[in-house]
Design an enzyme around this catalytic site. Sequence first.
Site, short mmCIF file in Angstrom:
data_model
loop_
_atom_site.label_atom_id
_atom_site.label_comp_id
_atom_site.label_asym_id
_atom_site.label_seq_id
_atom_site.Cartn_x
_atom_site.Cartn_y
_atom_site.Cartn_z
N HIS A 241 0.85 -1.20 0.00
CA HIS A 241 0.00 0.00 0.00
C HIS A 241 0.88 1.24 0.00
O HIS A 241 1.58 1.52 0.98
CB HIS A 241 -0.89 0.00 1.26
CG HIS A 241 -1.73 1.24 1.41
ND1 HIS A 241 -2.02 1.81 2.62
CD2 HIS A 241 -2.34 2.03 0.49
CE1 HIS A 241 -2.78 2.88 2.45
NE2 HIS A 241 -2.98 3.04 1.16
N HIS B 151 -12.44 1.47 0.10
CA HIS B 151 -10.98 1.35 -0.07
C HIS B 151 -10.26 0.92 1.19
O HIS B 151 -9.05 0.67 1.14
CB HIS B 151 -10.39 2.66 -0.57
CG HIS B 151 -9.93 3.61 0.50
ND1 HIS B 151 -10.75 4.07 1.50
CD2 HIS B 151 -8.72 4.17 0.73
CE1 HIS B 151 -10.06 4.88 2.29
NE2 HIS B 151 -8.84 4.95 1.86
#
Lengths: 487, 137
Positions: free
Chosen positions: A241, A410
């Site tokens: 990420h 998300h």
Amino acid sequence: MAATNLRDRLERIDAVRWRIPRAARPGMRVDGIVFGTEAMMDDLATGEALEQVANVACLPGIRGASLAMPDIHWGYGFCIGGVAATDPSQGGVISPGGVGYDINCGVRLLRSDLGEADVRPLLHDLAAALQANVPAGVGTPGRHHFAQRELRRLLEGGVPYLRALGFASDDDVACCEAYGRIDGAEADALSTRALERGADQCGTLGSGNHFVEVQVVDRVEDPLAAERFGVVEGQVCVLIHTGSRGLGYQVCDDALRALRGVPERYGIELPDRQLACAPVHSDEGRAYLGGMRAAANFAFCNRQLLTGLVRETFEGVFGRPWSALGLELVYDVAHNIAKVERHHVGGEAVEVCVHRKGATRAFPAGHPDVPARYRDVGQPVIVPGDMGRASWLLAGSEGAMRDAFGSSCHGAGRALSRKAALRAAKGRDVRAELAARGIEARAASRRGLDEEQPDAYKDVDDVVDVVHQADLSRKVARLKPLVVIKG
Amino acid sequence: MPFALRDHTADVALVIDAPSLLALFEEACQALLSLLVEEPSSVREAEGCAFEVPGDDPADLLVDLLSELLATVETRRWLARRCCVERVAGGLRVRAFGEALDPSRHRLTHEVKAITYHRLKVRCVRGRWLAEVIVDV
């Protein structure tokens, strides 16, 4: 507070959909629609996030509704979890506040042929090796330095450019949103400062909530989709990420400066300066789009170069080439971006500029932009949770196209501010607590780990339950962390 | 207190109170340093640099000044311990005193992505200049 009033104005559509009616506030051109449970709506009563959904509903050219995903929380201009589609043919605008500073912040999931039993005895070594090999933390430069000419090629060429340099495989390119390269990127639109900030940051994790996690598939909920994605129960995966680092922050910063006075020039009244915008088809709008796309390509490349470092680390720890370990890319997807896409609004096919700020594209089965290998099950949607509980792999579904311009959630969304998280960690050892749960956590600083502790986030399972129930995407597999590397 | 760091959901607000607008800008630089570095006093005033910030709107000037300092940290790896700010035609002239980032002595705590415009306030109240600026960390 105005936000409290908006909680009072929410109309329940069904168990997981709530409407802020257009009449709730002057200037709203469309309704606001928020996905979530009643308890989630109650949590929003004291913040500004609902106000931000209403603010976005005031943007010129907005179509359908101003949307918010169940991981909604306060952001700059747009709330986090916000989705808005503007129609350029109706004066629709592009707003850097609808993308955020970290342009194409996103996630990518790698699968492997390793099982938990292969990795568990080497967890400590793997964590140490990943921490040593992955540049992370504030101000840590990457292994790659790109001269300005190379950097411009990377910004316009994306992951296919890295493939030509030998840093990506054909499958890596095939398994990225937009195949790792968004058309229309203009490196020349970037300032010298943006290029300087990006020169040695491609292939770095950064800090804050960015991470590399080694995870294990905890359970599979959709066997067919899981099979297509190459995911099985007990399998070890890696989740990365991060985003466009300082280069992207600078592109956003430069755009907001360039947009000073521009909304007024186009007669656009804004409820929040951070929503600064320009018509998509204006010079100012086109300039931002070109720069934003270049920063998005940089972010795809950043995650690709980090993938190389992860593969190299696994090779070192397990003594086999990464291809023999099956460390293949499942998918790479953006959650801070604006893209021109075709959607149906009121039965009419329109080309709109979809802003996703803390929201993930979630195209369903059959959509031509879903890679051929996944087209019969839908696009992989990757939803990171917190470092102690879980993350999710989902698949895009029809409801996302019908109700949310092809978008889903998300992440988990923060529950505690950074300071509150530090206060909550006082007198505790977060790393030891995670170790007791079988998770090896490493961070550039103890403070970073304390700020990002599991309790700082909401439970991602609750968020995913909502998008599953709302048919924005459907559950495929749940993953649990084994190793956490934080910036 | 001339400045404070206020908690703000996922981010941090710099809250500054100063007797003049120029002092407010100078205090804001200190506030930013205290967010970036665990121990601001570890940064020495070993060398100086100067730059100008064009503009006339106080809020825009504050954002641009802090953004300039932020970019200096990333592109030149240089930390400003103190800034002297003066008005010149067309904007501000800033003289910054500090030193190159030395990881052995300077512990960076936050990566500040940007200085934002969200709820940005710079105003004069009863002779005091007050500002609130939210930074994206």
